[in-house]
Design a protein around this motif. Sequence first.
Motif, PDB file in Angstrom:
ATOM      1  N   UNK A  41      -4.142  39.437 -46.541  1.00 61.70           N
ATOM      2  CA  UNK A  41      -3.762  40.877 -46.250  1.00 61.70           C
ATOM      3  C   UNK A  41      -4.665  41.443 -45.081  1.00 61.70           C
ATOM      4  N   UNK A  42      -4.122  42.215 -44.108  1.00 59.16           N
ATOM      5  CA  UNK A  42      -5.297  42.610 -43.025  1.00 59.16           C
ATOM      6  C   UNK A  42      -5.116  44.111 -42.896  1.00 59.16           C
ATOM      7  N   UNK A  43      -6.091  44.686 -42.117  1.00 61.33           N
ATOM      8  CA  UNK A  43      -6.045  46.310 -42.106  1.00 61.33           C
ATOM      9  C   UNK A  43      -6.676  46.317 -40.549  1.00 61.33           C
ATOM     10  N   UNK A  44      -6.189  47.751 -39.946  1.00 60.65           N
ATOM     11  CA  UNK A  44      -6.629  47.904 -38.744  1.00 60.65           C
ATOM     12  C   UNK A  44      -6.251  47.105 -37.666  1.00 60.65           C
ATOM     13  N   UNK A  45      -5.041  46.653 -38.014  1.00 60.44           N
ATOM     14  CA  UNK A  45      -4.154  45.820 -36.974  1.00 60.44           C
ATOM     15  C   UNK A  45      -4.705  44.559 -36.782  1.00 60.44           C
ATOM     16  N   UNK A  46      -5.239  43.804 -37.831  1.00 60.22           N
ATOM     17  CA  UNK A  46      -5.573  42.395 -37.913  1.00 60.22           C
ATOM     18  C   UNK A  46      -7.383  42.603 -37.864  1.00 60.22           C
ATOM     19  N   UNK A  47      -7.902  43.737 -37.578  1.00 61.94           N
ATOM     20  CA  UNK A  47      -9.251  43.645 -37.296  1.00 61.94           C
ATOM     21  C   UNK A  47     -10.002  43.039 -38.536  1.00 61.94           C
ATOM     22  N   UNK A  48      -9.563  43.311 -39.675  1.00 64.33           N
ATOM     23  CA  UNK A  48      -9.968  42.725 -40.814  1.00 64.33           C
ATOM     24  C   UNK A  48      -9.014  42.112 -41.642  1.00 64.33           C
ATOM     25  N   UNK A  49      -9.228  40.830 -42.170  1.00 61.48           N
ATOM     26  CA  UNK A  49      -8.191  40.027 -42.927  1.00 61.48           C
ATOM     27  C   UNK A  49      -8.945  39.347 -43.765  1.00 61.48           C
ATOM     28  N   UNK A  55      -5.932  34.469 -58.624  1.00 62.01           N
ATOM     29  CA  UNK A  55      -6.646  34.803 -59.894  1.00 62.01           C
ATOM     30  C   UNK A  55      -7.346  36.056 -59.360  1.00 62.01           C
ATOM     31  N   UNK A  56      -7.044  36.592 -58.281  1.00 64.21           N
ATOM     32  CA  UNK A  56      -7.836  37.855 -57.788  1.00 64.21           C
ATOM     33  C   UNK A  56      -9.317  37.536 -57.290  1.00 64.21           C
ATOM     34  N   UNK A  57      -9.504  36.162 -57.055  1.00 66.26           N
ATOM     35  CA  UNK A  57     -10.892  35.682 -56.503  1.00 66.26           C
ATOM     36  C   UNK A  57     -10.742  35.930 -54.970  1.00 66.26           C
ATOM     37  N   UNK A  58     -11.769  36.415 -54.338  1.00 68.15           N
ATOM     38  CA  UNK A  58     -11.830  36.523 -52.715  1.00 68.15           C
ATOM     39  C   UNK A  58     -12.120  35.022 -52.502  1.00 68.15           C
ATOM     40  N   UNK A  59     -11.288  34.681 -51.563  1.00 66.23           N
ATOM     41  CA  UNK A  59     -11.416  33.414 -50.911  1.00 66.23           C
ATOM     42  C   UNK A  59     -12.040  33.396 -49.520  1.00 66.23           C
ATOM     43  N   UNK A  60     -11.662  34.461 -48.720  1.00 66.01           N
ATOM     44  CA  UNK A  60     -12.632  34.423 -47.318  1.00 66.01           C
ATOM     45  C   UNK A  60     -12.135  36.045 -46.927  1.00 66.01           C
ATOM     46  N   UNK A  61     -12.984  36.228 -45.833  1.00 68.05           N
ATOM     47  CA  UNK A  61     -12.996  37.739 -45.258  1.00 68.05           C
ATOM     48  C   UNK A  61     -13.362  37.228 -43.631  1.00 68.05           C
ATOM     49  N   UNK A  62     -12.272  37.677 -42.996  1.00 67.56           N
ATOM     50  CA  UNK A  62     -12.447  37.596 -41.450  1.00 67.56           C
ATOM     51  C   UNK A  62     -12.620  38.999 -40.675  1.00 67.56           C
ATOM     52  N   UNK A  63     -13.633  38.985 -40.086  1.00 68.56           N
ATOM     53  CA  UNK A  63     -13.971  40.489 -39.292  1.00 68.56           C
ATOM     54  C   UNK A  63     -14.102  40.146 -37.848  1.00 68.56           C
TER      55      UNK A  63
END
Length: 113
Positions: A41-49, A55-63
């Motif tokens: 999922x992303x927010x801010x028009x893809x600024x943060x993904x 299992x609801x574990x965070x696999x990655x964050x792209x900023x």
Amino acid sequence: MKARIPNQNNMSRNDMMAKIQKMQEDMANKQAEVENSEFTASAGGGAVEVRVSGKHEILGISIKPEVVDPEDVEMLEDLLIASLNEAVRKATEAMDREMNSLTGGLNIPGLGL
């Protein structure tokens, strides 16, 4: 008092138990399948993904670098929260959808729903 399983369409008790066991196995397989899936999922028009597992574990964050503004950390925090919540919602919906497809939406005690 013993619980009785009604005779459905001349189905024996053993047949009924076999069907229930098969449903439990199918549910366990679907659960494992969803848990091993990734949801993005992303927010801010893809600024943060954000990517999470079933299992609801965070696999990655792209900023994207242009959103990192030391003067406006709150905006970045809001984007992270929005994308994390959306990714977790997607994972939860996928699990619910798969389980409902197997049970027809029935809430059957003991089947792990």
